[in-house]
Write a protein that holds these residues in place. Structure first.
Motif, PDB file in Angstrom:
ATOM      1  N   VAL A 168       0.916  -1.482   0.236  1.00  0.00           N
ATOM      2  CA  VAL A 168      -0.260   0.586   0.228  1.00  0.00           C
ATOM      3  C   VAL A 168       0.834   1.099  -0.088  1.00  0.00           C
ATOM      4  O   VAL A 168       0.740   2.387  -0.635  1.00  0.00           O
ATOM      5  N   ALA A 169       2.105   1.099   0.851  1.00  0.00           N
ATOM      6  CA  ALA A 169       2.322   2.291   0.933  1.00  0.00           C
ATOM      7  C   ALA A 169       3.422   2.681  -0.558  1.00  0.00           C
ATOM      8  O   ALA A 169       3.497   3.937  -1.070  1.00  0.00           O
ATOM      9  N   ALA A 170       3.785   1.402  -0.996  1.00  0.00           N
ATOM     10  CA  ALA A 170       4.870   1.661  -2.451  1.00  0.00           C
ATOM     11  C   ALA A 170       3.962   2.579  -2.994  1.00  0.00           C
ATOM     12  O   ALA A 170       4.110   3.381  -4.789  1.00  0.00           O
ATOM     13  N   THR A 171       2.743   1.950  -3.468  1.00  0.00           N
ATOM     14  CA  THR A 171       1.401   2.326  -4.870  1.00  0.00           C
ATOM     15  C   THR A 171       1.131   3.284  -4.404  1.00  0.00           C
ATOM     16  O   THR A 171       1.456   4.282  -5.502  1.00  0.00           O
ATOM     17  N   SER A 172       0.992   3.862  -3.081  1.00  0.00           N
ATOM     18  CA  SER A 172       0.844   5.645  -3.109  1.00  0.00           C
ATOM     19  C   SER A 172       1.320   6.726  -3.355  1.00  0.00           C
ATOM     20  O   SER A 172       1.392   7.475  -4.030  1.00  0.00           O
ATOM     21  N   ASP A 191       0.862   4.781   6.345  1.00  0.00           N
ATOM     22  CA  ASP A 191       0.876   6.373   7.172  1.00  0.00           C
ATOM     23  C   ASP A 191       2.464   6.553   7.338  1.00  0.00           C
ATOM     24  O   ASP A 191       2.939   7.728   7.145  1.00  0.00           O
ATOM     25  N   LEU A 192       3.077   5.625   8.201  1.00  0.00           N
ATOM     26  CA  LEU A 192       4.271   6.229   8.468  1.00  0.00           C
ATOM     27  C   LEU A 192       5.293   6.419   7.905  1.00  0.00           C
ATOM     28  O   LEU A 192       5.981   6.976   7.287  1.00  0.00           O
ATOM     29  N   VAL A 193       5.108   5.098   6.744  1.00  0.00           N
ATOM     30  CA  VAL A 193       6.229   5.125   5.591  1.00  0.00           C
ATOM     31  C   VAL A 193       5.782   5.991   4.757  1.00  0.00           C
ATOM     32  O   VAL A 193       6.903   6.626   4.461  1.00  0.00           O
ATOM     33  N   VAL A 242      12.371  -0.059  -4.301  1.00  0.00           N
ATOM     34  CA  VAL A 242      12.513   1.254  -5.066  1.00  0.00           C
ATOM     35  C   VAL A 242      11.615   2.290  -5.402  1.00  0.00           C
ATOM     36  O   VAL A 242       9.971   1.183  -6.591  1.00  0.00           O
ATOM     37  N   VAL A 243      10.965   2.986  -5.671  1.00  0.00           N
ATOM     38  CA  VAL A 243       9.663   3.874  -6.022  1.00  0.00           C
ATOM     39  C   VAL A 243      10.728   4.909  -6.415  1.00  0.00           C
ATOM     40  O   VAL A 243      11.354   6.067  -5.418  1.00  0.00           O
ATOM     41  N   SER A 244      10.764   5.227  -7.968  1.00  0.00           N
ATOM     42  CA  SER A 244      11.639   6.029  -8.538  1.00  0.00           C
ATOM     43  C   SER A 244      11.004   7.636  -8.476  1.00  0.00           C
ATOM     44  O   SER A 244       9.402   7.157  -9.023  1.00  0.00           O
ATOM     45  N   GLU A 245      11.518   8.492  -8.770  1.00  0.00           N
ATOM     46  CA  GLU A 245      10.207  10.017  -8.376  1.00  0.00           C
ATOM     47  C   GLU A 245      10.971  10.095  -9.860  1.00  0.00           C
ATOM     48  O   GLU A 245       9.445  11.103  -9.994  1.00  0.00           O
ATOM     49  N   GLU A 246      11.398   9.302 -10.840  1.00  0.00           N
ATOM     50  CA  GLU A 246      11.521  10.580 -11.881  1.00  0.00           C
ATOM     51  C   GLU A 246      10.578  10.103 -12.887  1.00  0.00           C
ATOM     52  O   GLU A 246       9.530  10.508 -13.370  1.00  0.00           O
ATOM     53  N   THR A 247      10.537   8.473 -13.005  1.00  0.00           N
ATOM     54  CA  THR A 247       9.392   8.034 -13.416  1.00  0.00           C
ATOM     55  C   THR A 247       8.146   7.503 -12.955  1.00  0.00           C
ATOM     56  O   THR A 247       7.320   7.053 -13.612  1.00  0.00           O
ATOM     57  N   GLY A 248       8.604   7.444 -11.427  1.00  0.00           N
ATOM     58  CA  GLY A 248       6.635   6.785 -10.903  1.00  0.00           C
ATOM     59  C   GLY A 248       7.125   4.857 -10.321  1.00  0.00           C
ATOM     60  O   GLY A 248       6.011   4.603 -10.762  1.00  0.00           O
TER      61      GLY A 248
END
Length: 272
Positions: free
Chosen positions: A119-123, A158-160, A221-227
């Motif tokens: 949930v955190a990664a997808t959010s 929420d914390l993540v 890893v969640v990419s800030e550039e590509t999402g």
């Protein structure tokens, strides 16, 4: 030579004696690992000094010193409990997270952790917020945890999300998960030096590759550039994962045995 004759007449060592010695050795080793680098280590040195002084006083027949140490022993135990209650809680929690006890807990805790991380990664992906989450497995990551900001908090999406919110003091670096708790955030990890890596990989991806090349941890890893969401393990990276694919892969890597409703993460994502 009477002492040598007496020693040779001792009964043979049985397998129960070896088991007894082995268990005590393991307990002492785990205790030394827990107190290393803490206040308790200094206290242990002082305790060993007092024990040595006690036997020395008996050997030299120092009655006053022996009497003082014997009468103070009971008060020292209570003082240790009061002064080191946080360290005692940490030690008990450490033994409670041992693999032997985790076997009886089942997969409920790991399943909850997987769902919260998905949930955190997808959010974070939907908001294009970069993140690096490392999950500890068999090989400990204590040296990296101690270099970050300690949290020791339950894993929740929420914390993540708060940790990696832009402008947060914990935004830079990685969050390290131990079991069902976030041990620390803002942890700095070694970067991979593999010359064959793509040039479009950023610092987060290289750090995820570097730490998984070094141990058996799992990195999200969640990419800030590509999402996009990537999963890294053993120095290999899977990119462009969906929520369901990430969930299945994490369950397999973390040994989750119980499967929950697949639609729960989508429902919680809409609440995030």
């Amino acid at each position: 030579m009477e002492w040598l004759s007496e020693l040779l007449r001792r009964p043979a060592v049985s397998w129960t004696d070896l088991l007894d010695i082995g268990l005590v050795s393991i307990l002492i080793y785990e205790l030394l690992l827990l107190i290393r680098g803490t206040r308790a280590a200094q206290m242990a040195v002082s305790g060993l000094f007092l024990i040595g002084l006690y036997f020395l006083s008996r050997w030299l027949e120092l009655e006053t010193v022996n009497w003082v140490i014997r009468n103070l022993a009971g008060y020292v135990v209570f003082a240790i409990i009061v002064l080191f209650q946080s360290d005692i809680r940490r030690a008990l929690a450490h033994f409670g997270r041992a693999p032997f006890f985790k076997y009886f807990e089942g997969g409920a805790s790991a399943e909850e952790t997987v769902e919260e991380l998905v949930v955190a990664a997808t959010s974070l992906q939907s908001r294009r917020i970069g993140a690096l989450i490392v999950i500890e497995r068999q090989i400990g990551m204590r040296n990296y945890i101690e270099g970050g900001i300690p949290l020791d908090a339950q894993v929740t999406y929420d914390l993540v999300g708060s940790i990696f919110q832009p402008g947060s003091p914990l935004h830079d670096g990685a969050a390290i998960v131990q079991g069902d708790r976030i041990a620390a955030a803002a942890c700095f990890l070694p970067l991979s030096v593999n010359p064959r890596l793509s040039r479009d990989l950023g610092t987060r991806h290289r750090a995820a590759l570097g730490i998984t090349e070094e141990n058996d941890s799992v990195a999200i890893v969640v990419s800030e550039e590509t999402g996009t969401i990537s999963l890294v393990t053993g120095g290999d990276m899977e990119r462009g994962l969906t929520a369901e694919t990430l969930r299945v892969r994490l369950r397999g890597l973390l040994g989750v045995r119980r499967r929950r409703d697949a639609g729960s993460v989508e429902t919680r994502s809409s609440l995030a």
